[in-house]
Motif scaffolding. Structure first.
Motif, PDB file in Angstrom:
ATOM      1  N   THR A  11      98.283  26.976   3.163  1.00  0.00           N
ATOM      2  CA  THR A  11      97.364  26.539   4.217  1.00  0.00           C
ATOM      3  C   THR A  11      97.385  27.402   5.468  1.00  0.00           C
ATOM      4  OG1 THR A  11      96.490  24.533   5.243  1.00  0.00           O
ATOM      5  CG2 THR A  11      98.886  24.896   5.417  1.00  0.00           C
TER       6      THR A  11
ATOM      7  N   ALA B  20      91.997  23.394   5.149  1.00  0.00           N
ATOM      8  CA  ALA B  20      92.260  21.965   4.985  1.00  0.00           C
ATOM      9  C   ALA B  20      91.672  21.155   6.130  1.00  0.00           C
ATOM     10  CB  ALA B  20      93.766  21.737   4.886  1.00  0.00           C
TER      11      ALA B  20
ATOM     12  N   ASP C 105      95.118  21.864  -0.465  1.00  0.00           N
ATOM     13  CA  ASP C 105      94.980  23.249  -0.008  1.00  0.00           C
ATOM     14  C   ASP C 105      96.322  23.933  -0.174  1.00  0.00           C
ATOM     15  OD1 ASP C 105      94.261  25.623   1.281  1.00  0.00           O
ATOM     16  OD2 ASP C 105      94.623  24.788   3.273  1.00  0.00           O
TER      17      ASP C 105
ATOM     18  N   ARG D 268      90.350  13.307  -2.833  1.00  0.00           N
ATOM     19  CA  ARG D 268      91.657  13.891  -2.545  1.00  0.00           C
ATOM     20  C   ARG D 268      91.544  15.407  -2.682  1.00  0.00           C
ATOM     21  NH1 ARG D 268      93.597   9.894  -7.055  1.00  0.00           N
ATOM     22  NH2 ARG D 268      91.528  10.643  -7.628  1.00  0.00           N
ATOM     23  N   VAL D 269      92.046  16.095  -1.658  1.00  0.00           N
ATOM     24  CA  VAL D 269      91.898  17.547  -1.564  1.00  0.00           C
ATOM     25  C   VAL D 269      93.270  18.167  -1.353  1.00  0.00           C
ATOM     26  CG1 VAL D 269      90.867  19.446  -0.251  1.00  0.00           C
ATOM     27  CG2 VAL D 269      89.597  17.292  -0.537  1.00  0.00           C
TER      28      VAL D 269
ATOM     29  N   PRO E 126      96.235  14.677   7.695  1.00  0.00           N
ATOM     30  CA  PRO E 126      96.624  15.460   6.514  1.00  0.00           C
ATOM     31  C   PRO E 126      98.123  15.345   6.264  1.00  0.00           C
ATOM     32  CG  PRO E 126      95.209  16.748   7.956  1.00  0.00           C
ATOM     33  CD  PRO E 126      95.585  15.509   8.724  1.00  0.00           C
TER      34      PRO E 126
ATOM     35  N   ALA F 211      88.092  11.846   3.500  1.00  0.00           N
ATOM     36  CA  ALA F 211      88.872  12.596   2.509  1.00  0.00           C
ATOM     37  C   ALA F 211      90.354  12.527   2.836  1.00  0.00           C
ATOM     38  CB  ALA F 211      88.410  14.045   2.463  1.00  0.00           C
TER      39      ALA F 211
ATOM     40  N   ILE G 270      87.829  20.961   6.086  1.00  0.00           N
ATOM     41  CA  ILE G 270      87.378  19.982   5.086  1.00  0.00           C
ATOM     42  C   ILE G 270      87.576  18.574   5.620  1.00  0.00           C
ATOM     43  CG2 ILE G 270      87.788  19.056   2.772  1.00  0.00           C
ATOM     44  CD1 ILE G 270      88.669  21.951   1.981  1.00  0.00           C
ATOM     45  N   ALA G 271      88.757  18.307   6.181  1.00  0.00           N
ATOM     46  CA  ALA G 271      89.055  16.975   6.713  1.00  0.00           C
ATOM     47  C   ALA G 271      88.112  16.607   7.853  1.00  0.00           C
ATOM     48  CB  ALA G 271      90.507  16.930   7.189  1.00  0.00           C
TER      49      ALA G 271
ATOM     50  N   VAL H  47      93.709  14.548   2.545  1.00  0.00           N
ATOM     51  CA  VAL H  47      93.961  15.983   2.444  1.00  0.00           C
ATOM     52  C   VAL H  47      95.449  16.277   2.467  1.00  0.00           C
ATOM     53  CG1 VAL H  47      93.560  18.228   3.542  1.00  0.00           C
ATOM     54  CG2 VAL H  47      91.739  16.490   3.548  1.00  0.00           C
TER      55      VAL H  47
END
Length: 278
Positions: free
Chosen positions: A113, A119, A110, A107-108, A161, A129, A122-123, A131
């Motif tokens: 953003t 974000a 940002d 779990r991330v 996300p 992940a 990364i996703a 996000v």
């Protein structure tokens, strides 16, 4: 009528910038500027190019003129409502990916953003992940949602996300826990003369400065992040070239361990972070 070669020769802008603007106007690829450089251009295309060139001469950023900026291998839509993604912020993505390298379904979060560049990058790199991307600007979130819809696989394992309108962590579900939290907050001091120079004049002021000492947003993030971090979760924050020592001190005072600063490609301490044991 003029052709592309003549138009570029006559332009007072640096040739790289002129080529970017002309490719945007014509919808041409870079190779076409070579293979079609003697092709006559329409008066409308010439007028649109000259209008953009004049705006660039007045200081308007290239990314806003063409509405695009490449970041971490992806092309993001850019508007005046968001900070233009910059190469040095790619370090934040790399640090986040390193922090979740061994996690399954990480779990991330940002914070701030903007375009969603961090974000979404990364996703994109970690499809499983989950996000969350936060911004207090509704207009910025609209841009980020559009970028996510265009750049991410709609069937990615981690799902789309989650975009949250919030003043930092205020509206985040307090039951959530994140393996990594990242942020590129406004860190330019309010009295910094650079705010009135170059591209910064055209970007949203609230994304650049806290109108204070440049550390107030960073203090808030460091204070609140532990409440949302999983055990031994990581926090990484981008900051100014001369703020690393101050940010490390704030992290240590809040109880973070393994506190360190990482340098960008220019050798500047650009991001600082650490781990928090719940």
């Amino acid at each position: 009528m003029s052709d592309a070669a003549a138009l570029l020769r006559a332009c007072a802008l640096p040739q790289l910038e002129a080529r970017i603007l002309l490719m945007h106007v014509l919808g041409w690829r870079r190779t076409e500027l070579i293979t079609r450089d003697r092709e006559a251009l329409s008066p409308d295309a010439i007028a649109r190019f000259e209008a953009l060139a004049a705006r660039r001469s007045d200081g308007e950023p290239i990314a806003q003129l063409v509405g695009k900026r490449e970041f971490f291998g992806l092309e993001f839509d850019v508007t005046p409502d968001v900070l233009i993604p910059r190469p040095e912020s790619e370090l934040l993505v790399e640090l986040a990916l390193e922090a979740i390298a061994d996690a399954s379904s990480p779990r991330v979060l940002d914070l701030g953003t903007g375009t969603g560049a961090i974000a979404i990058s990364i996703a994109h790199a970690r499809p499983e992940a989950r996000v969350w991307a936060v911004d207090r600007s509704r207009a910025a979130l609209d841009v980020a949602r559009g970028n996510a819809s265009r750049l991410l696989d709609p069937n990615r394992a981690g799902g789309p996300p989650s975009f949250v309108e919030s003043d930092w962590t205020a509206n985040i579900d307090p039951s959530l826990r994140f393996e990594v939290i990242v942020s590129n907050p406004p860190y330019i001091a309010g009295d910094d003369p650079h705010l009135d120079q170059g591209d910064l004049r055209f970007e949203p002021r609230g994304a650049l400065t806290d109108d204070a000492d440049g550390l107030s947003a960073i203090r808030r993030i460091i204070e609140s992040a532990p409440f949302l971090l999983a055990n031994n979760g990581a926090l990484w924050i981008e900051h100014g070239y001369d703020q690393a020592q101050a940010v490390r001190a704030l992290l240590k005072a809040r109880g973070f361990t393994d506190v360190r600063s990482m340098r960008d490609l220019a050798g500047i301490e650009r991001c600082s972070g650490g781990l928090f044991t719940a």
